[in-house]
Design a protein around this motif. Structure first.
Motif, PDB file in Angstrom:
ATOM      1  N   ARG A 403     -29.310  31.943-109.908  1.00  0.00           N
ATOM      2  CA  ARG A 403     -28.820  30.508-109.274  1.00  0.00           C
ATOM      3  C   ARG A 403     -27.093  30.340-109.578  1.00  0.00           C
ATOM      4  O   ARG A 403     -26.828  29.210-109.828  1.00  0.00           O
ATOM      5  CB  ARG A 403     -29.582  29.450-110.087  1.00  0.00           C
ATOM      6  CG  ARG A 403     -31.152  29.475-109.739  1.00  0.00           C
ATOM      7  CD  ARG A 403     -31.835  28.493-110.370  1.00  0.00           C
ATOM      8  NE  ARG A 403     -33.177  28.637-110.044  1.00  0.00           N
ATOM      9  CZ  ARG A 403     -34.247  27.866-110.424  1.00  0.00           C
ATOM     10  NH1 ARG A 403     -33.928  26.745-111.179  1.00  0.00           N
ATOM     11  NH2 ARG A 403     -35.329  27.728-110.351  1.00  0.00           N
ATOM     12  N   ASP A 423     -31.469  26.701-106.872  1.00  0.00           N
ATOM     13  CA  ASP A 423     -32.269  27.919-106.092  1.00  0.00           C
ATOM     14  C   ASP A 423     -31.428  28.978-106.269  1.00  0.00           C
ATOM     15  O   ASP A 423     -30.101  29.235-106.572  1.00  0.00           O
ATOM     16  CB  ASP A 423     -32.815  27.639-104.990  1.00  0.00           C
ATOM     17  CG  ASP A 423     -34.334  28.031-104.483  1.00  0.00           C
ATOM     18  OD1 ASP A 423     -34.361  29.363-105.133  1.00  0.00           O
ATOM     19  OD2 ASP A 423     -35.064  27.394-103.898  1.00  0.00           O
ATOM     20  N   ASP A 441     -27.198  27.871-101.864  1.00  0.00           N
ATOM     21  CA  ASP A 441     -28.463  28.368-102.133  1.00  0.00           C
ATOM     22  C   ASP A 441     -29.435  28.249-101.234  1.00  0.00           C
ATOM     23  O   ASP A 441     -29.487  27.613-100.027  1.00  0.00           O
ATOM     24  CB  ASP A 441     -29.064  27.518-103.506  1.00  0.00           C
ATOM     25  CG  ASP A 441     -29.282  26.178-103.382  1.00  0.00           C
ATOM     26  OD1 ASP A 441     -29.530  25.803-102.162  1.00  0.00           O
ATOM     27  OD2 ASP A 441     -29.337  25.386-104.322  1.00  0.00           O
ATOM     28  N   THR A 443     -31.752  26.408-100.711  1.00  0.00           N
ATOM     29  CA  THR A 443     -32.394  25.178-100.143  1.00  0.00           C
ATOM     30  C   THR A 443     -31.289  24.521 -99.182  1.00  0.00           C
ATOM     31  O   THR A 443     -31.551  23.380 -98.612  1.00  0.00           O
ATOM     32  CB  THR A 443     -32.579  24.121-101.098  1.00  0.00           C
ATOM     33  OG1 THR A 443     -31.197  24.027-101.789  1.00  0.00           O
ATOM     34  CG2 THR A 443     -33.742  24.723-102.299  1.00  0.00           C
TER      35      THR A 443
END
Length: 749
Positions: A403, A423, A441, A443
């Motif tokens: 991350r 994420d 990320d 998401t």
């Protein structure tokens, strides 16, 4: 007992033997070898073999066997003989690199670390019979002075439509790319590619990607083009080339049934290469003609990039395969072995001398292109590395499953970490023009950081709202801003009126105070003169009164003396002296009476003058008191008005600042509304012009068909004309021949 001197010869022999043996012992001590078998292995077996042995090889590393240890593991070579600081294993046990070993966070004893370091610096010998390796020449990884010159024409974007193709609430970002010579970052979203200004983070444009989603984004080395590879799984795969300045779709290359996972265009813009789930790397001319189909990969092709000079093409796959090919023919050049899991991305250094590769095996590796040799390897992200990109200065930005995005120098030393995503980081890029890092990320969160201090700067929308939505939002903001401004404007207007009123009152009070001060000065002057006059009159009055009283007091004795003198003169009528005395006393008494009468008049007159002057003085005192009272009241009023004015001015200043701030907000929001409306008008105008252009082009095609048809008819007619001419020519020739025959016959007669 007698004492004898030793034999000199025997002493010399003993001394020689002593020196020989002691010298040998010292030399043996100095040249004692630190070996794997005797020194390093016991430490490694005790500290590391529970996870890294012949049966259990975490990270594909066995520390219990010399040969296996020197071969390395999934992270590549871990021992660099004669260079402990450059050895991956040493940096792990010193916690200079990650993942730290042992994994419990507690370093092994310093004595053990020192011994391992001495063993490596001593040549990493296996046993006492091993010879020390010759030191490797240091690899020069310095950049050329100017590996990529700034282009003469900078790829500054023109006006590009801001209308998104679709506006989903959330979707994943699959790719990010930053322009090498302009402050622009491109972000892949479903059905579109979103462009942002990497300096102020304003939306710069939206490029439709009708094929589906772009899994790969890359600007050309000049920054003039944007190469997008993508499509739709199981349906279509395309590589689309956009003009980075205008956003125009210049061409699309390839026609695959699976999405393109990675694509690039050669720096000379002659070749396009791409790969995907079909395990093929296709090298094509930009007109779509296939140059080569590379079938070396055993799994999905996940990384494709040309070198900066176009000489090489690097490709990687999901199985850890990494290859370098000739950039014009597709012929094999190097197979780069070391990675054990998916190659997530490759990146060439700006001078083309080195290639960086990132893998799900947690490592980043750097390869030199003279011999295709690995020169650096380090664990960059626990769980796996999902992206890598060389900066212009030779440093690298990476992303991973931990991350985070990280900035490294090319020796594998971390410079900065960029945290804040929730994420797995799926895409990363760094803008050399603005020193901003961009990462997204799984998401769909897209974040920007300052590359210098590592501080987060802004979250960006991978899926910006429609222009109509933005316009409605800005209009609501404008309404609210105007509504917030109105009471502030009313306050300012009221304060201005109050300030004007106070200023008028203050002016009048100041004028009154000046008049009262003048009156007070005049009254005080009159008082002083009147007082002086009163004092003079009082003095004269007192003098005359004193003289009158003295004369009045002298009258009775003088009258008695006169009576006696008259009585004596009557008794002695002939006494001349008495007569003279009577006359003298009578005259004297008459003089005194006359003077008393005169003085009485003067006393009465001066008394009246004194009374009048005192009355004048009393009146002036009353005027002075009244004027002083009025002046004090006016002075107090002026001070109060000045205080009120200062307070009101301070309040007015605060109110004015609030109003100016509100007006600035109104102006800004109004500009946003105008800009948004302008963008909508621009999109509509562009659509209209594009529709007109399409109609004109269709008309041109139709008219060209008519021209072609007429030309064909003309060609056919010309053929008939030519045939008729030919027949006429044939007939003329036959006529000439017949005439010749006739002449011949006639001649024969």
């Amino acid at each position: 007992m007698s004492f004898q001197l030793p034999n000199p010869a025997s002493c010399l022999v003993c001394l020689t033997l002593f020196l020989l043996f002691s010298g040998a012992a010292i030399a043996q001590e100095k040249t004692a070898k630190i070996t794997f078998d005797d020194h390093a292995k016991p430490i490694l077996v005790q500290r590391c073999s529970s996870c890294h042995n012949g049966q259990k090889r975490e990270g594909d590393l066995d520390v219990t066997n010399y040969t296996n240890l020197m071969q390395g593991g999934g992270s590549g070579t871990v021992i660099e003989p004669l260079d402990a600081s450059g050895s991956y294993l040493y940096n792990l046990i010193t916690h200079e690199d990650s993942p730290e070993m042992p994994p419990n966070g507690v370093k092994i004893p310093d004595a053990d670390i020192k011994m391992i370091g001495q063993w490596i610096d001593g040549g990493a010998l296996e046993n006492k019979g091993s010879a020390a390796a010759k030191p490797k020449p240091k690899l020069n990884m310095s950049l050329a002075a100017n590996p990529n010159a700034r282009p003469e024409m900078l790829p500054t974007p023109f006006r590009i439509p801001l209308e998104p193709v679709i506006t989903p609430k959330r979707s994943s970002v699959l790719a990010i790319a930053t322009n090498p010579w302009a402050p622009v970052v491109a972000v892949s979203a479903p059905k579109q590619i979103v462009l942002y200004d990497s300096n102020d983070f304003q939306l710069k444009g939206v490029l439709p990607f009708e094929e589906g989603s772009a899994h790969s984004l890359r600007f050309s080395r000049s920054g003039q083009l944007l190469i997008a590879g993508g499509g739709k799984d199981g349906a279509v795969g395309k590589t689309v080339i956009f003009d980075a300045r205008t956003g125009d779709r210049l061409m699309s290359v390839g026609d695959e049934l699976e999405t393109v996972l990675s694509a690039d265009m050669s720096p000379n813009q002659e070749y396009v290469a791409y790969g995907g789930p079909n395990k093929l790397v296709k090298l094509l001319y930009t007109d779509g003609t296939i140059v080569a189909e590379i079938k070396k990969h055993t799994d999905w092709v996940t990384a494709v990039e040309f070198s900066p000079d176009g000489k090489y093409l690097a490709t990687g796959d999901r199985n850890g395969g990494l290859h370098v090919w000739d950039g014009e023919t597709g012929d094999p050049v190097f197979t780069l072995k070391g990675h054990t899991k998916q190659i997530s991305e490759v990146s060439w250094r700006s001078d083309g001398q080195f290639l960086a590769s990132a893998s799900e095996d947690t490592t980043v590796r750097i390869w030199e292109m003279k011999n295709g040799r690995q020169v650096k390897s380090w664990g960059a992200h626990s769980g796996g590395v999902t992206g890598v990109e060389f900066r212009r200065d030779g440093n690298l930005i990476t992303a991973g499953r931990d991350r985070q995005a990280k900035l490294w120098n090319q020796d594998g030393k971390m410079q900065k970490a960029f945290a804040g995503l929730k994420d797995v980081v799926v895409a990363v890029s760094i803008c050399d023009e603005t020193n901003r890092v961009f990462a997204a990320d799984w998401t769909g969160v897209l974040k920007a950081w300052n590359a210098v201090d590592g501080k987060p700067m802004r979250n960006l929308a991978a899926n910006p709202p429609s222009l109509a939505t933005k316009l409605a939002f800005f209009q609501s903001l404008m309404g609210k801003a105007n509504k917030d401004r109105e009471p502030l404007a009313a306050q300012v207007t009221q304060s201005q009126a109050e300030i004007t009123s106070i200023q008028q009152s203050l002016t009048a009070a100041n004028q009154s105070m000046v008049g009262l001060q003048s009156k007070m000065t005049a009254t005080e002057g009159q008082l002083a003169a009147t007082k002086k006059q009163l004092e003079s009159t009082s003095t004269q009055h007192q003098q005359w009164r004193t003289e009158r009283d003295a004369n009045t007091k002298a009258k009775p004795p003088l009258a008695a003396a006169l009576a006696k003198a008259q009585e004596a003169s009557a008794a002695l009528p002939k006494d001349a002296e008495l007569k003279t005395a009577v006359v003298g006393l009578t005259n004297k008494l008459n003089q005194i009476n006359a003077r008393v009468v005169e003085l009485t008049g003067l006393v009465e007159k001066s008394g009246q003058e004194k009374t009048t002057t005192q009355s004048q003085m009393d009146a002036l005192n009353q005027v002075a008191v009244a004027t002083k009272t009025a002046l004090d009241a006016t002075t107090k009023q002026v001070a109060q008005l000045q205080g009120n004015l200062a307070a009101k001015n301070a309040a007015y200043k605060t109110q004015m600042a609030a109003l100016q701030q509100a007006e600035t907000k109104v102006a800004n929001v109004t500009n946003l509304v105008k800009q948004c409306q302008s963008d909508i008008d621009f999109v509509e105008q562009l659509k209209s012009l594009q529709a007109e252009l399409t109609a004109v082009e269709q008309d041109i095609v139709a008219k060209q068909s008519a021209v072609d048809e007429a030309h064909q008819k003309m060609v056919a007619a010309q053929k008939l004309v030519d045939e008729a001419k030919q027949r006429r020519s044939d007939s003329e020739q036959k006529s000439t021949a017949v005439r010749d025959q006739i002449e011949t016959i006639r001649g024969q007669k």
